[in-house]
Structures are given as C-alpha cells and as structure tokens.
Design a protein around this motif. Structure first.
Motif, PDB file in Angstrom:
ATOM      1  N   LEU A 147       0.831  -1.204   0.000  1.00  0.00           N
ATOM      2  CA  LEU A 147       0.000   0.000   0.000  1.00  0.00           C
ATOM      3  C   LEU A 147       0.864   1.250   0.000  1.00  0.00           C
ATOM      4  O   LEU A 147       0.561   2.227  -0.701  1.00  0.00           O
ATOM      5  CB  LEU A 147      -0.932  -0.009   1.214  1.00  0.00           C
ATOM      6  CG  LEU A 147      -1.961  -1.159   1.253  1.00  0.00           C
ATOM      7  CD1 LEU A 147      -2.740  -1.130   2.564  1.00  0.00           C
ATOM      8  CD2 LEU A 147      -2.911  -1.073   0.068  1.00  0.00           C
ATOM      9  N   ALA A 148       1.960   1.220   0.744  1.00  0.00           N
ATOM     10  CA  ALA A 148       2.858   2.377   0.807  1.00  0.00           C
ATOM     11  C   ALA A 148       3.521   2.652  -0.535  1.00  0.00           C
ATOM     12  O   ALA A 148       3.897   3.786  -0.832  1.00  0.00           O
ATOM     13  CB  ALA A 148       3.916   2.154   1.887  1.00  0.00           C
ATOM     14  N   MET A 149       3.676   1.620  -1.355  1.00  0.00           N
ATOM     15  CA  MET A 149       4.290   1.769  -2.671  1.00  0.00           C
ATOM     16  C   MET A 149       3.261   2.054  -3.760  1.00  0.00           C
ATOM     17  O   MET A 149       3.591   2.057  -4.948  1.00  0.00           O
ATOM     18  CB  MET A 149       5.083   0.500  -3.018  1.00  0.00           C
ATOM     19  CG  MET A 149       6.313   0.305  -2.168  1.00  0.00           C
ATOM     20  SD  MET A 149       7.213  -1.201  -2.649  1.00  0.00           S
ATOM     21  CE  MET A 149       8.642  -1.109  -1.562  1.00  0.00           C
ATOM     22  N   GLY A 150       1.998   2.255  -3.349  1.00  0.00           N
ATOM     23  CA  GLY A 150       0.974   2.600  -4.321  1.00  0.00           C
ATOM     24  C   GLY A 150       0.268   1.418  -4.935  1.00  0.00           C
ATOM     25  O   GLY A 150      -0.498   1.577  -5.899  1.00  0.00           O
ATOM     26  N   ILE A 151       0.505   0.207  -4.416  1.00  0.00           N
ATOM     27  CA  ILE A 151      -0.161  -0.991  -4.926  1.00  0.00           C
ATOM     28  C   ILE A 151      -1.409  -1.210  -4.075  1.00  0.00           C
ATOM     29  O   ILE A 151      -1.349  -1.786  -2.986  1.00  0.00           O
ATOM     30  CB  ILE A 151       0.779  -2.207  -4.878  1.00  0.00           C
ATOM     31  CG1 ILE A 151       2.045  -1.927  -5.686  1.00  0.00           C
ATOM     32  CG2 ILE A 151       0.081  -3.462  -5.402  1.00  0.00           C
ATOM     33  CD1 ILE A 151       3.145  -2.936  -5.493  1.00  0.00           C
ATOM     34  N   THR A 152      -2.537  -0.695  -4.540  1.00  0.00           N
ATOM     35  CA  THR A 152      -3.747  -0.664  -3.721  1.00  0.00           C
ATOM     36  C   THR A 152      -4.422  -2.024  -3.581  1.00  0.00           C
ATOM     37  O   THR A 152      -5.147  -2.265  -2.620  1.00  0.00           O
ATOM     38  CB  THR A 152      -4.758   0.340  -4.300  1.00  0.00           C
ATOM     39  OG1 THR A 152      -5.021  -0.004  -5.666  1.00  0.00           O
ATOM     40  CG2 THR A 152      -4.185   1.755  -4.251  1.00  0.00           C
ATOM     41  N   ASP A 153      -4.183  -2.919  -4.548  1.00  0.00           N
ATOM     42  CA  ASP A 153      -4.773  -4.262  -4.496  1.00  0.00           C
ATOM     43  C   ASP A 153      -3.669  -5.287  -4.734  1.00  0.00           C
ATOM     44  O   ASP A 153      -3.416  -5.695  -5.876  1.00  0.00           O
ATOM     45  CB  ASP A 153      -5.864  -4.402  -5.555  1.00  0.00           C
ATOM     46  CG  ASP A 153      -6.536  -5.778  -5.526  1.00  0.00           C
ATOM     47  OD1 ASP A 153      -6.235  -6.564  -4.601  1.00  0.00           O
ATOM     48  OD2 ASP A 153      -7.341  -6.069  -6.438  1.00  0.00           O
ATOM     49  N   PRO A 154      -3.000  -5.722  -3.661  1.00  0.00           N
ATOM     50  CA  PRO A 154      -1.873  -6.657  -3.831  1.00  0.00           C
ATOM     51  C   PRO A 154      -2.248  -7.983  -4.463  1.00  0.00           C
ATOM     52  O   PRO A 154      -1.372  -8.691  -4.976  1.00  0.00           O
ATOM     53  CB  PRO A 154      -1.379  -6.861  -2.386  1.00  0.00           C
ATOM     54  CG  PRO A 154      -1.856  -5.661  -1.641  1.00  0.00           C
ATOM     55  CD  PRO A 154      -3.175  -5.299  -2.266  1.00  0.00           C
ATOM     56  N   SER A 155      -3.527  -8.331  -4.449  1.00  0.00           N
ATOM     57  CA  SER A 155      -3.937  -9.632  -4.994  1.00  0.00           C
ATOM     58  C   SER A 155      -4.209  -9.580  -6.505  1.00  0.00           C
ATOM     59  O   SER A 155      -4.456 -10.617  -7.126  1.00  0.00           O
ATOM     60  CB  SER A 155      -5.196 -10.131  -4.280  1.00  0.00           C
ATOM     61  OG  SER A 155      -6.300  -9.271  -4.540  1.00  0.00           O
TER      62      SER A 155
END
Length: 320
Positions: free
Chosen positions: A244-252
């Motif tokens: 989330l901190a790297m801007g990846i809002t949906d890791p899945s």
C-alpha cells in the motif's frame, strides 16, 4: 544517445560479472554479491544519464544493496528508472552451479513498478504464447492450452520452475500431466527469459519467486516479444502495508506487462557469470584476460544483440 545507451549498460553487467565470477565455487555468496555490486556502482557512474534505482537487491538475501532510491549515472542527461540485480544467483556462484547472471534494465522515469521485496506468483512465456494464457487459470488448464497453441502433445512440453518445497503441489500437477520439468536451483530471471529463446527448449516458466526479479524478467520478455504476468504474495500484514505504501492498492491483482514495466522503451542487458541455458559464463584466459558473453536488448526495436567480449581483467575491482 539512445543507441549508445543500449551498449553502455552492457558494460555495467560485464564488469559486475567479471568481479563476481572470481568467487565461483568458493562458498562465499556475500563476497560474490558485494563484488558485483561495487563493480556495477562504479561503472554506472561513467554513463551519461540520471538514473534512480527503483528495484535493487533483495532484503530476503540480506545482501549488499544498490538500494532503492539510490542515484546512479553521471548526473547529466535523460532521467531513467533503473532495475538491477548485480548477481542473480548468489548461491549459484558460491556453489559453482549454472545460470548466474548480472542484470540491468532501464526505462523512462515512472514506468518500472516499484516492486516490494516479497514473493510473486509468476507466469512467463515466449512470443508464440504471449497474450494467450492467464495466470488466474489452474496450472493444468494453462499447460493444456499451451500445448494446444504450440501444437504439441502435453508430454512434449518443458516447464521450468524453482526447486522449492512451496512448489510441491505444482510439481505434482506437472508430473501427473507428464510434462518435462526443468527444475531450477536458483535464478528465476534466467528461467523466465529462457522461454523466449527457442534453443533452450523451455516453453513455460511458472511458480513463485522474488517480485523484483519478476519486473526484470518482464523487461527482458518485452524486448523479445514474450509476456510475463505476476501476482504479489504478501505473507503478513506488514507486507500488505508495504504494498500500500508503494501505491499498490490491491496486492492480490494480477499484474500484466503494462503494470510491471509501463509503455515506454526499455533497455535490458544481462551477462553470464556462470554458464547457463543461453549465455556462457566468464572464462579466464592466459595473460590476465577474461571472456564474457552478454545479451543486450531494446524493446522499441526488439533488437537482441549477443556480445562476446575479451577484457583485460586488471581494469575491474575485486579480488578473490
């Protein structure tokens, strides 16, 4: 400048390979990695561009890093994102096995995924299968579809996968289907790239490995007309928070080529440290010379150049 840059970056991987190859078979992966990192950093400083490392060495390896956010290059010229793995396969070099590489990819600023150092589920294919398979599908479906597209019997397919306990279920599926399995001890950038080189005989690369290596593999396959799909595999709340901190809002979410490497031109270079499926390793000659074998590629033109070079070894740092 762009034509020159594609050849300049291969100097970076050549010297990292030369520095680390001296540690082959000596059981000291940290010294090998440190030698590659120091050599790579040194040569980067002579290249006329302004680079920022967005993918560096992994924390999983507790390795001497070219760290994320580090500025590389001479400080003048165009800006680029930089992805590096000075020594892809530290254990390979330490034990004297095959398929260790030094790898660099660069793209226009803002295009390479800022990949967290965690595991990523992967599917890599060459040009004939690009755009036709889905990471979301069960492995059996993927294999059967690949065989159909390649006009092969399933038992004629060759699938590469890292030899890890976490892959036991996937290996069982592959064994049940009767495919030929190419088990990799380490080095899944090389494993993914091999799918785009017909001479390797590798049709698919599957399984999980480091996310930064996934971005490097995607860059290489883009230059060769192949395809890479990935899905991050955070193992705890802390890793989810990093995404989330790297801007990846949906890791899945499944990450395609555009997610991983953007749409800009890409330059990719790799030099063999130890011999592998498509690159020979560093070979020492009489009189202080050494041979390297590299591949350098550009996405815009899909040009793939193999470079065989003889070096005077006194010009690089590092001693074993």
């Amino acid at each position: 400048m762009q034509r020159d840059l594609s050849l300049e970056i291969v100097r970076v991987t050549e010297y990292a390979a030369l520095a680390s190859a001296r540690w082959t078979g000596k059981g000291n992966k940290h010294s090998a990695d440190e030698a590659a990192t120091s050599a790579m950093r040194s040569i980067f400083s002579s290249i006329p561009f302004r680079g920022t490392v967005v993918i560096g060495e992994g924390e999983m390896d507790e390795a001497p890093m070219l760290y994320i956010g580090e500025a590389v290059g001479s400080g003048s010229g165009p800006e680029y994102d930089v992805a590096v793995d000075p020594l892809e396969g530290t254990d390979i070099v330490a034990s004297g096995r095959n398929n260790a590489l030094s790898v660099v990819a660069i793209a226009e600023k803002g295009n390479l995924l800022h990949a967290p150092d965690m595991y990523m589920e992967k599917l890599a294919v060459g040009p004939r299968l690009a755009g036709h398979l889905r990471l979301e599908d069960p492995l059996e479906v993927t294999v059967r579809r690949a065989a159909e597209l390649l006009q092969k019997d399933v038992t004629e397919l060759t699938v590469s996968i890292l030899d890890r306990k976490r892959h036991a279920d996937k290996i069982l599926v592959l064994r049940t289907l009767g495919v030929k399995i190419h088990l990799l001890s380490d080095g899944d950038v090389a494993g993914a790239m091999a799918t785009a080189f017909p001479e390797t005989g590798i049709d698919l690369h599957v399984g999980s490995g480091g996310a930064p290596e996934g971005v490097l593999a995607a860059a290489a396959l883009r230059c060769m007309g192949g395809e890479f799909q990935g899905r991050l595999l955070p193992e705890n709340e802390a890793e989810i928070a990093r995404c989330l901190a790297m801007g990846i809002t949906d890791p899945s979410r499944v990450l395609g080529m555009r997610d991983l490497i953007g749409d800009s031109d890409i330059y990719f270079a790799a030099t063999g440290v130890t011999s592998g499926d498509f690159l020979s390793g560093v070979k020492y000659q009489f009189g202080g010379r050494a041979e390297t074998h590299s591949v350098v590629m550009r996405a815009e033109t899909q040009t793939v150049r193999f470079i065989h070079c003889v070096h005077q070894t006194q010009v690089y740092l590092g001693s074993a």
